[in-house]
Design an enzyme around this catalytic site. Sequence first.
Site, mmCIF file in Angstrom:
data_model
loop_
_atom_site.group_PDB
_atom_site.id
_atom_site.type_symbol
_atom_site.label_atom_id
_atom_site.label_comp_id
_atom_site.label_asym_id
_atom_site.label_seq_id
_atom_site.Cartn_x
_atom_site.Cartn_y
_atom_site.Cartn_z
ATOM 1 N N ARG A 49 0.858 -1.196 0.000
ATOM 2 C CA ARG A 49 0.000 0.000 0.000
ATOM 3 C C ARG A 49 0.889 1.240 0.000
ATOM 4 O O ARG A 49 0.602 2.236 -0.642
ATOM 5 C CB ARG A 49 -0.951 0.011 1.207
ATOM 6 N N TYR A 105 -16.008 17.950 -14.460
ATOM 7 C CA TYR A 105 -16.644 16.627 -14.539
ATOM 8 C C TYR A 105 -17.700 16.535 -13.428
ATOM 9 O O TYR A 105 -17.470 16.989 -12.298
ATOM 10 C CB TYR A 105 -15.550 15.565 -14.377
ATOM 11 N N ASP A 160 -7.343 19.904 -13.602
ATOM 12 C CA ASP A 160 -7.647 18.574 -14.115
ATOM 13 C C ASP A 160 -7.252 18.573 -15.594
ATOM 14 O O ASP A 160 -7.884 19.240 -16.414
ATOM 15 C CB ASP A 160 -9.143 18.272 -13.925
ATOM 16 N N LYS A 196 -8.436 7.658 -18.893
ATOM 17 C CA LYS A 196 -8.708 8.227 -20.212
ATOM 18 C C LYS A 196 -7.451 8.139 -21.096
ATOM 19 O O LYS A 196 -6.973 7.062 -21.364
ATOM 20 C CB LYS A 196 -9.213 9.654 -20.025
#
Length: 355
Positions: free
Chosen positions: A24, A76, A148, A173
């Site tokens: 992690r 978004y 972003d 994306k």
Amino acid sequence: MPIYQTSTYAQEGLGRNKGWEYARTQNPTRAALETNIAALEGAKYGFAFASGMSAIDATLKLVKGGDHVLLGNNTYGGTFRLFNRILSHYGVEFDVVDTTDALSLEQYFKPNTKLVFVETPTNPVMAVTDLAAVSELAHARGAKVVCDNTFMSPYFQRPMEHGVDIVVHSTTKYLNGHSDSVGGFVALSNDEDAEWIKFVQNSVGAILSPFDSFLVLRGTKTLAVRMEAHDKNGRQVAAFLEEHPRVQRVYYPGLTSHAQHEIAKKQQSGFGGMVAFETGSLENARKVLDNVKLCTLGESLGGVETLISHPATMTHAAVPEDARARLGITDGLVRVSVGIEDVEDIIADLDQALA
Ligand SMILES: Cc1ncc(COP(=O)(O)O)c(C=O)c1O
């Protein structure tokens, strides 16, 4: 880079490890990706997350209850939902503002404004924000700017070169580019903020898996050729749609008719593959979406294959109806993530669906 598909690492002796303790916290495949995308963005540090939303969520953990954030009015839908439905519970104040008009932003800053969050170009109407102007305004008032950069990828736009402090991505994306992985990224250069993002990444644990890190690394190897192909096809699809008698309006920053075409030219080295167009009604949009054959109806974007979607009922359903109307996210708006297929085939498909 191999996939280090492990949760832990054998240690050499008590108190002696080889630099890796628990997956992690660190993983070599993820670390390779983090170094890679940080370099592409011109950032000192990079952190890979399980999704774009978890990357944005970690970034917003830089603010506390009582802090104020200016949020672009056309981010978004999930970003708006994060502010509206979750961060508001923790006392984070925010105002939704039109960041495309950089000068008008001045009036919204408060003494407790800590961040300005922008997306450029925006999803889905491709509005462009002048990153240098917003950064200058924010820095003069002690606030940092988050951008972003999902739609452009670092291939076409490097926000930190324009003064932006923190860049976030949905690697789902263009960075991954093959529609087979969900992931997110935070890139930044401030030592203290990076230390905090690293702490959040480890404490909350929304990390990108080794396999997904490998996939996104593979994506970065072809980012340049894919982005060039998306851009070439995007320009041609936008030009075709702009001439089409059944299309009322086309949103694409590469068109001279686009309101912020000049700003886009200044800060982007290409225009990419995202195009939105107005068909006039839900009925018309439905006919296009039901009749495409090559374009696949689906959420998401940035993959090599052309995807088509209906923002009002799909990606932006979480945005209130009045806000959608103000932004131009009408029932007749259709969004295309133009892929890298032969452009004649994409255009022929849209043409027959419009007919
Ligand atoms: C511009 C933008 N930012 C962030 C996100 C969220 O990313 P993810 O779906 O990987 O959580 C999306 C998803 O569509 C997006 O389009």
